[in-house]
Design an enzyme around this catalytic site. Structure first.
Site, PDB file in Angstrom:
ATOM      1  N   HIS A 271       0.857  -1.190   0.000  1.00 31.20           N
ATOM      2  CA  HIS A 271       0.000   0.000   0.000  1.00 31.20           C
ATOM      3  C   HIS A 271       0.885   1.228   0.000  1.00 31.20           C
ATOM      4  O   HIS A 271       1.926   1.256   0.618  1.00 31.20           O
ATOM      5  CB  HIS A 271      -0.900   0.021   1.246  1.00 31.20           C
ATOM      6  CG  HIS A 271      -2.061   0.953   1.090  1.00 31.20           C
ATOM      7  ND1 HIS A 271      -1.951   2.310   1.315  1.00 31.20           N
ATOM      8  CD2 HIS A 271      -3.328   0.731   0.682  1.00 31.20           C
ATOM      9  CE1 HIS A 271      -3.121   2.876   1.067  1.00 31.20           C
ATOM     10  NE2 HIS A 271      -3.967   1.951   0.680  1.00 31.20           N
ATOM     11  N   ASP A 328      -7.934  -5.185  -0.368  1.00 33.05           N
ATOM     12  CA  ASP A 328      -8.394  -6.089  -1.432  1.00 33.05           C
ATOM     13  C   ASP A 328      -8.036  -7.544  -1.198  1.00 33.05           C
ATOM     14  O   ASP A 328      -8.469  -8.413  -1.953  1.00 33.05           O
ATOM     15  CB  ASP A 328      -7.773  -5.635  -2.767  1.00 33.05           C
ATOM     16  CG  ASP A 328      -8.309  -4.284  -3.194  1.00 33.05           C
ATOM     17  OD1 ASP A 328      -7.523  -3.422  -3.588  1.00 33.05           O
ATOM     18  OD2 ASP A 328      -9.532  -4.090  -3.075  1.00 33.05           O
TER      19      ASP A 328
END
Ligand code: SDX
Length: 392
Positions: A271, A328
């Protein structure tokens, strides 16, 4: 830096705006919507409440929430001619491409929502897109399945209505499953906003030219589709299935993910901001276990996902780069348990992120932000003379 501009590819260190909507701390894994902790909202709020909170800044009173929902329900019709556009797509069309197209098509059917300047006109456009987007998402799915396109039910909640539009039987029958409803509501809350991510920045920059709300949202859907962004939730399941097909050999895929010459990445990992855990992934991972258990299902790719996470947490490559599961990584496990097909995973992300896109677009317009227009560092040719084609 060339004295005029500082180059910052991917805007890794650029603050694009001041915002009062979402706060996240990548080191501490903190995420708050308008000051409320995501853990509390996921537990105690419902998605429509969170839509109101993100867009207008406060948790709604009962009356405000009822009015908001009624204003949305009053706008839930989608012009029958939109179905002709939907008919034009092949059944194989990816739902994200269809949804980006249908959302921009909505502009043609709602001309009053194009150039909105007053808060009142913004409110009208906002309830319209909140009402119509779930219909477009459900219709896109139903069309792909060759099922009739229709509406949910007047008396249903916002998310329940969406589920009914998605899964009602051809004879119109639909029975709400509380576990599925609760799980989806929580997932949508967890996806609702995330400050200046790629798709939200897209919505803000398109909106900064004073293009309308619907077309700005259409651009956001396009950006979210990418596998490095929202498209990752579909790519994660496809990756886990591939590993399963390959005999569950997670070590082989870990090696591929670390191999500089191999374009393969461990989807659902890493991320830009969270350099620790993604707080949403923690909640979703827990919810995945309980949803599967309550529905009496098991999903062998969940075991593969957990094995991958465990290996990555002990692997120098991932630890050095602070790569952890992101939002996700586990979400697809739940979508699948809820009966949502993999090609509809990213549209579910879009449905969740819709209030965030709206809130950020509204803030950008109310703050009268300037049109987005970054600079560059030019590295091309210096001045040269034109040469006629005969002499080239
Ligand atoms: C979302 O921004 C947001 O908030 C997004 C989001 C939201 O709510 O809006 O949180 C939603 O998009 C989550 C991210 C979903 N994407 C994926 O899961 C795709 C896989 N992840 C990566 O592509 C990547 O981690 C990103 C895109 C998420 C972040 O990319 P960055 O910040 O540009 O990091 P990078 O590509 O520069 O990677 C840094 C290093 C590189 O290695 P080196 O060149 O330093 O040796 O880490 C490596 C990368 O190769 N790396 C990975 C990896 N992610 C980064 N290596 C293997 N597998 C991965 N998943």
């Amino acid at each position: 830096t060339n004295g005029v501009v500082t180059l910052d590819p991917g805007y890794k260190n650029t603050g694009a705006c001041e915002s009062a909507i979402t706060f996240l701390d990548g080191e501490k894994g903190i995420l708050r919507y308008r000051g409320y902790a995501i853990e509390e909202l996921a537990e105690k709020a419902n998605f429509l409440e969170v839509c109101y909170l993100l867009i207008f800044g406060e948790l709604p009173t009962k009356d405000q929430l009822t009015k908001f929902h009624n204003d949305i329900k009053a706008q839930s019709q989608v012009d029958e001619d939109v179905k002709k556009i939907l008919d034009g797509f092949p059944k194989s069309a990816h739902p994200m491409g269809v949804l980006s197209s249908l959302t921009s098509a909505l502009v043609a059917f709602n001309p009053s929502s194009v150039n909105v300047d007053s808060e009142e006109d913004m409110y009208k456009a906002i309830v319209k897109i909140l009402a119509k987007f779930p219909v477009l998402a459900a219709w896109t799915y139903r069309k792909r399945m060759g099922l009739p396109l229709d509406y949910g039910g007047e008396s249903l909640g916002y998310v329940e209505n969406f589920l009914k539009m998605m899964f009602r039987k051809p004879n119109g029958e639909y029975k709400t499953n509380e576990t599925i409803l609760e799980a989806l509501d929580k997932l949508l809350i967890l996806h609702a906003d995330h400050e200046q991510n790629c798709s939200t920045s897209t919505v803000r920059i398109v909106g900064s030219s004073h293009a309308g709300l619907f077309i700005s949202i259409s651009a956001g859907i396009a950006a979210l589709w990418g596998p490095l962004h929202g498209g990752a939730n579909q790519a994660v399941i496809e990756m886990l299935e591939a590993i399963k097909e390959d005999g569950g050999d997670t070590k082989k895929y870990m090696a591929k993910a670390k191999d500089k010459d191999d374009p393969f990445r461990l989807m659902g990992f890493g991320h830009r901001v969270y350099k620790n855990f993604d707080p949403r992934a923690k909640i979703i991972k827990k919810a995945a276990d309980s949803v599967l258990e309550t529905l009496g299902m098991d999903d062998d790719v969940l075991d593969i996902a957990k094995a991958l996470e465990k290996e990555a947490l002990e692997d120098k490559y991932f630890v050095d780069r602070k790569l952890y599961p992101n939002v996700d990584f586990y979400s697809g496990i739940i979508y699948r348990a809820l009966g949502i097909p993999v090609e509809m995973f990213t549209p579910m992300f879009a449905l969740g992120r819709l209030p965030g896109w709206i809130a950020q677009w509204r803030e950008m317009r109310l703050n009268k932000e300037p049109i987005g227009r970054p600079r560059q560092i030019y590295i091309g040719e210096t001045l040269r003379k034109f040469v006629p084609v005969e002499e080239r």
